[in-house]
Scaffold this active site. Structure first.
Site, PDB file in Angstrom:
ATOM      1  N   CYS A 337      73.449  12.581  73.471  1.00 16.76           N
ATOM      2  CA  CYS A 337      72.397  12.302  72.474  1.00 16.76           C
ATOM      3  C   CYS A 337      71.964  10.835  72.482  1.00 16.76           C
ATOM      4  O   CYS A 337      71.493  10.316  71.474  1.00 16.76           O
ATOM      5  CB  CYS A 337      72.841  12.682  71.065  1.00 16.76           C
ATOM      6  SG  CYS A 337      73.179  14.433  70.857  1.00 16.76           S
ATOM      7  N   ALA A 338      72.126  10.176  73.619  1.00 14.66           N
ATOM      8  CA  ALA A 338      71.781   8.749  73.701  1.00 14.66           C
ATOM      9  C   ALA A 338      71.140   8.441  75.053  1.00 14.66           C
ATOM     10  O   ALA A 338      71.668   7.653  75.842  1.00 14.66           O
ATOM     11  CB  ALA A 338      73.030   7.898  73.490  1.00 14.66           C
TER      12      ALA A 338
END
Length: 378
Positions: A337-338
């Site tokens: 998620c980055a």
């Protein structure tokens, strides 16, 4: 043996007291706080009050009414970003943010907020001087993560807080990877808005989070509705924390979060950090001794407990699958998620294998993981 090494996503297992507190809150109280004057409702309100007060002390918040319960650090960040910023405001952030912060900022940009993303170095660290150069007269907010969920890189938040203060901006810190691992005193450091999850380093259940809001900062509510008070007024209440806590609070989860915090304070934050640091050092040493392994992030000095790596000639997703299916070892693979972090460190689009030990892991767990990885890649 089953080994859980994804504590950067959520800590597991929890202290036994967490499970017991949640069960007791459901079985013995089981009602909403602030919605009645009878004993059960007052008991529920007492749980919430005691948890709020304890968390405020832990994070150095002098007025506990300015510590708001949320469902996650993500919700906390959304409340801060959309409750504060208006078209024409400027925000300084970084190129190494989790989507929990970068996506709200991108949405704010579509609504007329100017956003500058400052580049990091190869380890994912951003200097306070780079933040200072990005400041403008209309900079309203400096917003960044204290510690990376990909590389473990730690930002110099005390120095950045001074830069923000000198520039007349507020300072928002995403403490998803540092709350419960590093000591955080918001007033001493100079943090105006602190977002943290309950389910990671604080050992609470999923669906819990906090937002600490400095004095004199007024945020527009992200949602409005019933608060248990001011029922005749169509407008949301002005008083905190009710202004930002519309709807029924999850009392059993908050009871569990309080029990997690009690565990930290009884054990000692320094003891927890020392053990996790030792496990990370063992992990880094073991990975460094395997041919073809590329490690990301700082290898020495202060860092968090997330360790990312790739192995030459091996897809990270395949490594994660084999660790799980053949050895019952749980790690995280992909972009975590980055995606902006991976663009910054050169691991986009495949991402990395991420290993994140926690307090309940052992040296044997790390040794078993290193042995399993060696067998897979050989």
């Amino acid at each position: 043996m089953s080994v859980f090494l994804d504590n950067a996503a959520t800590s597991f297992p929890k202290p036994d007291a967490v499970y017991l507190a949640m069960d007791a809150a459901m079985r013995e109280i089981g009602v909403a706080p602030g919605r009645g004057g009878y004993r059960q409702s007052l008991a529920a309100a007492r749980i919430v009050y005691e948890a709020r007060s304890a968390l405020a002390r832990f994070f150095g918040v002098s007025d506990s009414s300015r510590l708001v319960f949320t469902h996650s650090a993500t919700e906390s960040i959304n409340i801060a970003v959309f409750g504060l910023l208006k078209p024409g405001d400027h925000v300084v952030s970084t190129s190494v943010e989790h989507n929990a912060l970068s996506r709200p900022l991108h949405l704010a940009a579509k609504r007329g907020v100017e956003v500058t993303f400052v580049a990091s170095d190869a380890d994912g660290v951003v200097s306070e001087s780079a933040i200072a150069r990005a400041m403008r007269p209309n900079t309203r907010l400096v917003a960044l993560a204290h510690c990376s969920n990909v590389t473990g890189a730690v930002q110099p938040i005390a120095d950045i807080a001074r830069v923000a203060r000198r520039g007349g901006a507020l300072f928002l810190v995403d403490a998803a990877q540092s709350a419960g691992f590093f000591p955080l005193d918001v007033e001493q450091i100079g943090i105006d808005l602190l977002a943290a999850p309950g389910h990671k380093g604080l050992y609470g259940p999923p669906g819990t989070g906090i937002l600490a809001i400095g004095p004199g900062i007024d945020l527009e509510p992200l949602q409005v509705g019933g608060t248990g008070g001011s029922a005749s007024n169509p407008e949301p209440p002005e008083q905190m924390p009710e202004r930002l806590e519309s709807g029924t609070i999850n009392t059993p989860a908050i009871a569990g979060l309080k029990a997690g915090l009690d565990f930290i304070e009884a054990t000692g934050l320094d003891v927890i950090r020392a053990k996790e640091t030792a496990l990370v050092d063992q992990l880094l040493a073991g990975l460094s001794g395997i041919a073809g392994v590329k490690l990301y992030g700082p290898l020495q000095g202060e860092r968090g407990a997330a360790v990312s790596f790739n192995v030459e000639g091996h897809d990270p997703a395949a490594l994660g699958y084999l660790l799980d299916s053949e050895y019952d070892i749980s790690v995280r693979v992909g972009l975590h998620c980055a995606p902006d972090v991976h663009r910054s460190i050169g691991s986009f689009p495949e991402g990395t294998v991420r290993v994140s030990p926690g307090f309940f892991n052992t040296e044997s767990d790390i040794g078993f993981f290193i042995k399993a990885l060696r067998e897979i890649i050989s």
